[in-house]
Design a protein around this motif. Structure first.
Motif, PDB file in Angstrom:
ATOM      1  N   LEU A  90       0.832  -1.210   0.000  1.00 14.41           N
ATOM      2  CA  LEU A  90       0.000   0.000   0.000  1.00 14.41           C
ATOM      3  C   LEU A  90       0.861   1.253   0.000  1.00 14.41           C
ATOM      4  CD1 LEU A  90      -2.772   1.319   0.166  1.00 14.41           C
ATOM      5  CD2 LEU A  90      -2.695   1.036   2.652  1.00 14.41           C
ATOM      6  N   GLN A  91       1.913   1.252   0.826  1.00 12.34           N
ATOM      7  CA  GLN A  91       2.810   2.413   0.852  1.00 12.34           C
ATOM      8  C   GLN A  91       3.458   2.643  -0.516  1.00 12.34           C
ATOM      9  OE1 GLN A  91       3.669   4.654   3.474  1.00 12.34           O
ATOM     10  NE2 GLN A  91       4.539   5.663   1.693  1.00 12.34           N
ATOM     11  N   LYS A  92       3.843   1.561  -1.165  1.00 12.72           N
ATOM     12  CA  LYS A  92       4.459   1.672  -2.486  1.00 12.72           C
ATOM     13  C   LYS A  92       3.487   2.259  -3.506  1.00 12.72           C
ATOM     14  CE  LYS A  92       6.848  -1.128  -5.954  1.00 12.72           C
ATOM     15  NZ  LYS A  92       7.293  -2.503  -6.304  1.00 12.72           N
ATOM     16  N   GLU A  93       2.236   1.798  -3.478  1.00 10.51           N
ATOM     17  CA  GLU A  93       1.238   2.332  -4.412  1.00 10.51           C
ATOM     18  C   GLU A  93       0.955   3.800  -4.134  1.00 10.51           C
ATOM     19  OE1 GLU A  93      -0.052   0.964  -7.025  1.00 10.51           O
ATOM     20  OE2 GLU A  93       0.918  -0.979  -6.778  1.00 10.51           O
ATOM     21  N   VAL A  94       0.902   4.186  -2.846  1.00  7.93           N
ATOM     22  CA  VAL A  94       0.662   5.597  -2.503  1.00  7.93           C
ATOM     23  C   VAL A  94       1.795   6.468  -3.026  1.00  7.93           C
ATOM     24  CG1 VAL A  94       0.510   7.213  -0.575  1.00  7.93           C
ATOM     25  CG2 VAL A  94      -0.798   5.086  -0.519  1.00  7.93           C
ATOM     26  N   ASP A  95       3.041   6.011  -2.836  1.00  9.25           N
ATOM     27  CA  ASP A  95       4.190   6.784  -3.342  1.00  9.25           C
ATOM     28  C   ASP A  95       4.137   6.911  -4.858  1.00  9.25           C
ATOM     29  OD1 ASP A  95       5.055   7.019  -0.784  1.00  9.25           O
ATOM     30  OD2 ASP A  95       6.537   5.404  -0.895  1.00  9.25           O
ATOM     31  N   GLN A  96       3.779   5.829  -5.540  1.00 13.50           N
ATOM     32  CA  GLN A  96       3.725   5.875  -6.998  1.00 13.50           C
ATOM     33  C   GLN A  96       2.617   6.815  -7.476  1.00 13.50           C
ATOM     34  OE1 GLN A  96       3.413   2.032  -8.799  1.00 13.50           O
ATOM     35  NE2 GLN A  96       3.551   2.812 -10.878  1.00 13.50           N
ATOM     36  N   ARG A  97       1.500   6.798  -6.786  1.00 11.63           N
ATOM     37  CA  ARG A  97       0.390   7.674  -7.185  1.00 11.63           C
ATOM     38  C   ARG A  97       0.761   9.142  -7.015  1.00 11.63           C
ATOM     39  NH1 ARG A  97      -4.152   9.805  -4.409  1.00 11.63           N
ATOM     40  NH2 ARG A  97      -5.900  10.238  -5.810  1.00 11.63           N
ATOM     41  N   GLU A  98       1.413   9.470  -5.901  1.00  8.05           N
ATOM     42  CA  GLU A  98       1.833  10.852  -5.687  1.00  8.05           C
ATOM     43  C   GLU A  98       2.855  11.282  -6.741  1.00  8.05           C
ATOM     44  OE1 GLU A  98       0.665  13.040  -3.595  1.00  8.05           O
ATOM     45  OE2 GLU A  98      -0.810  11.587  -2.888  1.00  8.05           O
ATOM     46  N   ALA A  99       3.778  10.371  -7.088  1.00  7.70           N
ATOM     47  CA  ALA A  99       4.770  10.707  -8.107  1.00  7.70           C
ATOM     48  C   ALA A  99       4.106  10.942  -9.461  1.00  7.70           C
ATOM     49  CB  ALA A  99       5.807   9.589  -8.206  1.00  7.70           C
ATOM     50  N   LEU A 100       3.113  10.111  -9.815  1.00  6.48           N
ATOM     51  CA  LEU A 100       2.403  10.295 -11.087  1.00  6.48           C
ATOM     52  C   LEU A 100       1.627  11.600 -11.095  1.00  6.48           C
ATOM     53  CD1 LEU A 100       1.133   6.642 -11.652  1.00  6.48           C
ATOM     54  CD2 LEU A 100       2.875   7.836 -12.971  1.00  6.48           C
ATOM     55  N   LYS A 101       1.050  11.966  -9.971  1.00  6.70           N
ATOM     56  CA  LYS A 101       0.316  13.238  -9.900  1.00  6.70           C
ATOM     57  C   LYS A 101       1.260  14.419 -10.105  1.00  6.70           C
ATOM     58  CE  LYS A 101      -2.727  13.822  -6.695  1.00  6.70           C
ATOM     59  NZ  LYS A 101      -3.342  13.834  -5.345  1.00  6.70           N
ATOM     60  N   LYS A 102       2.439  14.347  -9.514  1.00  9.42           N
ATOM     61  CA  LYS A 102       3.405  15.429  -9.704  1.00  9.42           C
ATOM     62  C   LYS A 102       3.862  15.498 -11.155  1.00  9.42           C
ATOM     63  CE  LYS A 102       5.172  15.379  -4.975  1.00  9.42           C
ATOM     64  NZ  LYS A 102       6.341  15.160  -4.091  1.00  9.42           N
ATOM     65  N   MET A 103       4.082  14.337 -11.768  1.00  8.98           N
ATOM     66  CA  MET A 103       4.470  14.329 -13.170  1.00  8.98           C
ATOM     67  C   MET A 103       3.367  14.908 -14.042  1.00  8.98           C
ATOM     68  SD  MET A 103       5.598  11.091 -15.557  1.00  8.98           S
ATOM     69  CE  MET A 103       7.007  10.721 -14.535  1.00  8.98           C
ATOM     70  N   LYS A 104       2.115  14.575 -13.717  1.00  8.87           N
ATOM     71  CA  LYS A 104       0.997  15.120 -14.479  1.00  8.87           C
ATOM     72  C   LYS A 104       0.940  16.638 -14.362  1.00  8.87           C
ATOM     73  CE  LYS A 104      -4.024  14.870 -14.950  1.00  8.87           C
ATOM     74  NZ  LYS A 104      -5.281  14.305 -14.409  1.00  8.87           N
ATOM     75  N   ASP A 105       1.171  17.162 -13.146  1.00 12.73           N
ATOM     76  CA  ASP A 105       1.181  18.615 -12.963  1.00 12.73           C
ATOM     77  C   ASP A 105       2.272  19.263 -13.810  1.00 12.73           C
ATOM     78  OD1 ASP A 105      -0.885  18.323 -11.199  1.00 12.73           O
ATOM     79  OD2 ASP A 105       0.390  18.349  -9.403  1.00 12.73           O
TER      80      ASP A 105
ATOM     81  N   PRO B 157       3.689  21.453 -21.547  1.00 17.12           N
ATOM     82  CA  PRO B 157       3.185  20.396 -22.449  1.00 17.12           C
ATOM     83  C   PRO B 157       4.276  19.785 -23.323  1.00 17.12           C
ATOM     84  CG  PRO B 157       1.764  22.328 -22.485  1.00 17.12           C
ATOM     85  CD  PRO B 157       2.997  22.738 -21.744  1.00 17.12           C
ATOM     86  N   GLN B 158       5.353  20.518 -23.592  1.00 13.26           N
ATOM     87  CA  GLN B 158       6.375  19.947 -24.457  1.00 13.26           C
ATOM     88  C   GLN B 158       7.088  18.761 -23.822  1.00 13.26           C
ATOM     89  OE1 GLN B 158       6.348  22.961 -23.244  1.00 13.26           O
ATOM     90  NE2 GLN B 158       8.290  23.552 -22.274  1.00 13.26           N
ATOM     91  N   MET B 159       6.970  18.605 -22.528  1.00 15.56           N
ATOM     92  CA  MET B 159       7.621  17.476 -21.856  1.00 15.56           C
ATOM     93  C   MET B 159       6.804  16.201 -21.928  1.00 15.56           C
ATOM     94  SD  MET B 159       9.325  19.170 -18.464  1.00 15.56           S
ATOM     95  CE  MET B 159      10.172  17.634 -18.166  1.00 15.56           C
ATOM     96  N   GLY B 160       5.512  16.286 -22.184  1.00 16.24           N
ATOM     97  CA  GLY B 160       4.705  15.071 -22.255  1.00 16.24           C
ATOM     98  C   GLY B 160       3.215  15.386 -22.224  1.00 16.24           C
ATOM     99  N   ASP B 161       2.426  14.375 -22.531  1.00 17.85           N
ATOM    100  CA  ASP B 161       0.974  14.507 -22.558  1.00 17.85           C
ATOM    101  C   ASP B 161       0.410  14.106 -21.203  1.00 17.85           C
ATOM    102  OD1 ASP B 161      -1.653  14.729 -23.187  1.00 17.85           O
ATOM    103  OD2 ASP B 161      -1.729  12.945 -24.470  1.00 17.85           O
ATOM    104  N   PRO B 162      -0.291  15.011 -20.499  1.00 14.25           N
ATOM    105  CA  PRO B 162      -0.851  14.644 -19.189  1.00 14.25           C
ATOM    106  C   PRO B 162      -1.855  13.501 -19.284  1.00 14.25           C
ATOM    107  CG  PRO B 162      -0.858  17.029 -19.503  1.00 14.25           C
ATOM    108  CD  PRO B 162      -0.521  16.427 -20.828  1.00 14.25           C
ATOM    109  N   ALA B 163      -2.589  13.433 -20.395  1.00 21.46           N
ATOM    110  CA  ALA B 163      -3.615  12.385 -20.518  1.00 21.46           C
ATOM    111  C   ALA B 163      -2.991  10.988 -20.563  1.00 21.46           C
ATOM    112  CB  ALA B 163      -4.446  12.632 -21.782  1.00 21.46           C
ATOM    113  N   SER B 164      -1.727  10.892 -20.959  1.00 19.30           N
ATOM    114  CA  SER B 164      -1.094   9.570 -21.039  1.00 19.30           C
ATOM    115  C   SER B 164      -0.863   8.957 -19.658  1.00 19.30           C
ATOM    116  CB  SER B 164       0.244   9.678 -21.770  1.00 19.30           C
ATOM    117  OG  SER B 164       1.142  10.516 -21.059  1.00 19.30           O
TER     118      SER B 164
END
Length: 544
Positions: free
Chosen positions: A357-372, A378-385
């Motif tokens: 669970l801790q690992k999934e929480v860390d991964q989710r927070e990291a993905l949210k930061k990457m999405k932000d 936008p030139q760094m990547g597509d948020p929808a991906s």
């Protein structure tokens, strides 16, 4: 003393001796080669022996690995395996430093010896040719002298013969003079040839042969190299002696690590059931008829007035040392195990789910930061991906939360069972009271276990699902390390415009606060203050 002076006439002896020396060198190389084969075979057999006796199951799945006796045995096997590695190292060193190098050196020595003896034979041949020429000139001189003497005698005889004509006398004198002249020339030629031969012979024995007999230096160098090769045989052993000593010391430490008391405690922890010990066995009176009506005076009626239950319907406490074990059905809550073992397995499962669970929480927070960051730049990547990955981690988090709740409930129930069994065991001074007469045999225990089973299998309520299980995950994630774990240098310029990121200039030195967790972002701190995430690919990282 040298060969050229003392052994000037022992050319064949030196030829045999130098050949013997090279043969000895080759014999030693062959011996070492066979020695390396013995070492390699020995090491291979040791490794096969270790592999044969090593546990087949991983340590985490093997309960026997918890005993010090098993741990010491495994440690001894590992030390024997290391010992085998040292034998392989000895074989490798002998093969490279003795076999290969001495074989190459032997070939060089053979070529050098061949050159010396070719030169010696050529000088000998020249001297023999000079001696033959001397003998030929000597024989010619001897022959011419006899011819001259014979011609002189003939001329003198004719000169005294009164019947000889003057012409015959003159002819005989001319012939004698000619022979005398030829003998004189042969004498001069013989003298010159003798002088030349003596000069060549002196040069051969005093100049050429000492140079040719430089074989002495070659043979001494060969002997020195062979002696060094003898030393390498022991040096290869001495180099591994410290490691072998450590292996033997490790075996001794493993032997001293056997702890019988601890092993007994481990056995208790592994296999104690947590059940209370059974009470006294009740007396069953079969002397009264089965169909007799119960009365106050009958033996089958207890003193409290409750009829005694007899016959096939009477419950008997299972006495496990004498009963056969039935085939158990494995359940998810481990209820098929004794209470103490069930508690340990549930605790283990709960810890594993918590880590996931801790690992999934860390991964989710990291993905949210990457999405932000992608939304800001936008030139760094597509948020929808990133949406499918975020949705997947969210689903995993909800699933793991439910599993954590489930195992927590089961664990609490198992712990209560263990505590109740311990209390019963400590408070029991006599056999437990009989069950009420109206209750069927073992109904109380069956109903309790049934209720436990049903309560454990019920899914958590919606209210409990909405309640966060481990709020400390978020706190742990937000906690910042007090000291950097390394440093890094910015390879490119980065403009941190989104929340959680930080700007950096090309070539800027930064402190590494947190490694990349697989999302492509690294947490850094600037020297002038400020901390945030930057792309990992923009950094050159060095860990402490």
């Amino acid at each position: 003393m040298d060969w050229g002076t003392e052994l000037w006439d022992q050319f064949e002896v030196l030829e045999r001796h130098t050949q013997w020396g090279l043969d000895l060198l080759d014999r030693y190389v062959k011996f070492v080669k066979e020695r390396t084969e013995v070492e390699q075979a020995y090491a291979k057999q040791l490794r096969s022996l270790v592999k044969k006796y090593l546990p087949k199951r991983p340590a985490k799945d093997d309960p026997e690995s918890k005993f010090s006796q098993q741990q010491s045995f495994v440690q001894i096997l590992q030390e024997v395996n290391d010992f085998a590695g040292q034998r392989e190292l000895v074989a490798e060193n002998l093969s490279v430093r003795v076999c290969l190098e001495l074989t190459k050196y032997s070939q060089e020595m053979k070529q050098e010896r061949k050159m010396h003896f070719q030169e010696g034979r050529r000088a000998q041949q020249q001297l023999e040719n000079g001696f033959k020429q001397l003998e030929n000139s000597k024989r010619k001189f001897e022959r011419d002298c006899r011819e001259a003497e014979k011609a002189a005698q003939t001329a003198e005889r004719l000169d005294q013969d009164i019947n000889a004509t003057k012409a015959d006398v003159e002819k005989a004198k001319q012939q004698a003079h000619l022979r005398s002249h030829m003998a004189e020339e042969s004498k001069n030629e013989y003298a010159a040839q003798l002088q030349r031969f003596n000069r060549d012979q002196a040069h051969f024995y005093f100049s050429q042969m000492p140079q040719i007999f430089d074989l002495q230096d070659m043979d001494e160098r060969r002997a020195t190299r062979l002696g060094a090769g003898y030393g390498l045989l022991s040096e290869a052993e001495l180099e591994v002696v410290p490691i072998i000593a450590k292996c033997l010391e490790g075996m001794k430490v493993a032997a001293n690590a056997v702890d019988p008391k601890n092993d007994s405690h481990v056995l208790i922890e592994l296999h104690k059931s947590g059940f209370a010990r059974p009470g006294d066995v009740e007396f069953e009176d079969f002397s009264q008829p089965m169909n007799r009506a119960p009365s106050d005076s009958s033996l089958g009626t207890p003193s409290d007035g409750r009829p005694e239950l007899r016959g096939p319907g009477r419950s008997r406490t299972k006495r496990w040392p004498f009963g056969k074990k039935n085939k158990t059905v494995v359940t998810e809550d481990f209820s098929h195990l004794p209470p103490e073992q069930q508690r340990k397995r549930l605790q283990q499962q709960l810890e594993e789910r918590s880590r996931e669970l801790q690992k999934e929480v860390d991964q989710r927070e990291a993905l949210k930061k990457m999405k932000d960051v992608y939304e800001k730049t936008p030139q760094m990547g597509d948020p929808a991906s990133l949406e499918p990955q975020i949705a997947e981690t969210l689903s995993n988090i909800e699933r793991l939360k439910l599993e954590v709740q489930k195992y927590e409930a089961w664990l609490a129930e198992a712990e209560s069972r263990v505590l109740s069994n311990r209390g019963d065991s400590l408070s029991r001074h006599a056999r437990p009271p009989d069950p009420p007469a109206s209750a069927p045999p073992d109904s109380s225990s069956n109903s309790a276990s049934q209720d436990t089973k049903e309560s454990s299998e019920e899914p958590p309520s919606e209210e409990s699902q909405d309640t966060p299980i481990y709020t400390e995950f978020d706190e742990d994630f937000e906690e910042e390390p007090t000291s950097p774990i390394g440093h890094c240098v910015a390879i490119y310029h980065f403009e941190g415009s989104s929340e959680g990121t930080i700007s950096m200039a090309e070539g800027e030195d930064l402190s590494l606060m947190e490694e990349d967790k697989g999302d492509g972002w690294t947490r850094v701190r600037r020297k002038e203050g400020g901390e945030g995430y930057v792309p990992t690919s923009y950094l050159r990282v060095t860990l402490n």
